[in-house]
Design a protein around this motif. Structure first.
Motif, short mmCIF file in Angstrom:
data_model
loop_
_atom_site.label_atom_id
_atom_site.label_comp_id
_atom_site.label_asym_id
_atom_site.label_seq_id
_atom_site.Cartn_x
_atom_site.Cartn_y
_atom_site.Cartn_z
N MET A 83 0.81 -1.18 0.00
CA MET A 83 0.00 0.00 0.00
C MET A 83 0.87 1.26 0.00
O MET A 83 0.52 2.23 -0.66
N LYS A 84 1.96 1.21 0.76
CA LYS A 84 2.86 2.35 0.81
C LYS A 84 3.46 2.63 -0.57
O LYS A 84 3.62 3.78 -0.95
N LYS A 85 3.73 1.57 -1.30
CA LYS A 85 4.32 1.74 -2.63
C LYS A 85 3.33 2.40 -3.59
O LYS A 85 3.70 3.24 -4.40
N GLY B 255 3.92 5.94 -5.23
CA GLY B 255 3.89 6.02 -6.69
C GLY B 255 2.94 7.11 -7.17
O GLY B 255 3.24 7.87 -8.11
N LEU B 256 1.77 7.22 -6.55
CA LEU B 256 0.80 8.27 -6.91
C LEU B 256 1.36 9.66 -6.61
O LEU B 256 1.16 10.61 -7.38
N MET B 257 2.06 9.80 -5.51
CA MET B 257 2.67 11.09 -5.17
C MET B 257 3.72 11.48 -6.19
O MET B 257 3.78 12.63 -6.63
N ALA B 258 4.53 10.53 -6.60
CA ALA B 258 5.57 10.80 -7.58
C ALA B 258 4.94 11.18 -8.91
O ALA B 258 5.39 12.12 -9.60
N PHE C 120 2.39 18.00 -12.06
CA PHE C 120 2.35 19.43 -11.71
C PHE C 120 3.58 20.16 -12.22
O PHE C 120 3.51 21.30 -12.64
N THR C 121 4.71 19.53 -12.19
CA THR C 121 5.94 20.14 -12.67
C THR C 121 5.87 20.34 -14.17
O THR C 121 6.24 21.39 -14.69
N SER C 122 5.37 19.39 -14.90
CA SER C 122 5.31 19.52 -16.35
C SER C 122 4.28 20.56 -16.76
O SER C 122 4.47 21.27 -17.75
N CYS C 123 3.18 20.71 -16.03
CA CYS C 123 2.17 21.71 -16.35
C CYS C 123 2.71 23.11 -16.13
O CYS C 123 2.41 24.03 -16.88
#
Length: 153
Positions: A1-3, A7-10, A16-19
């Motif tokens: 679950m932590k993974k 993964g979703l956070m990454a 957001f960075t690409s936008c």
């Protein structure tokens, strides 16, 4: 679950960075300059300054029509637009004002007719609706209307 959460956070961080990079490329400097000028001008208002705020007709006979003019000047920093002039009753009729924008420093006028109704001290207000900061200004007319002489047969 932590993974999965990690993964979703990454993935979100990457999205957001690409936008952000794409958004900065879409900004047109010409539009920024136009918007800054528009915002600076939006704080400028016209100011309507009257030659008199009240006109006294003095003593008049009942039912005797009288008329006066109110002169005004745009002492503000933006064009003045008068959208309406209304009186406090139907016995007072404002008329003859320009609906065209009045440049800063320019002058205009309107007339007010009073039909002489009422008795004794009479005060009527005329509300000028314009694009000033307050939105409206009020001028007044006053008169002492003498009662009608009684008719004798």
């Amino acid at each position: 679950m932590k993974k999965v959460i990690l993964g979703l956070m990454a993935l979100s961080l990457l999205a957001f960075t690409s936008c952000k990079e794409d958004a900065t490329k879409k900004i047109n400097e010409k539009n920024v300059v136009v918007a800054a000028e528009r915002d600076a001008n939006s704080s400028l208002f016209p100011v309507i300054t009257f030659d008199k705020m009240e006109h006294d007709f003095g003593e008049i006979e009942a039912k005797t029509p009288v008329e006066t003019e109110f002169n005004y000047t745009n002492t503000g920093d933006a064009p003045l637009v008068i959208t309406d002039i209304k009186s406090s009753c139907g016995c007072t009729v404002p008329q003859d004002w320009s609906r065209e924008p009045l440049a800063p420093g320019a002058s205009g006028k309107f007339s007010v007719k009073f039909n002489g109704s009422g008795t004794n001290k009479v005060t009527k207000t005329i509300t000028v609706t314009a694009n000033t900061e307050k939105g409206s200004e009020v001028v007044k007319i006053t008169a002492f209307v003498k009662p009608e002489p009684t008719k004798t047969n």
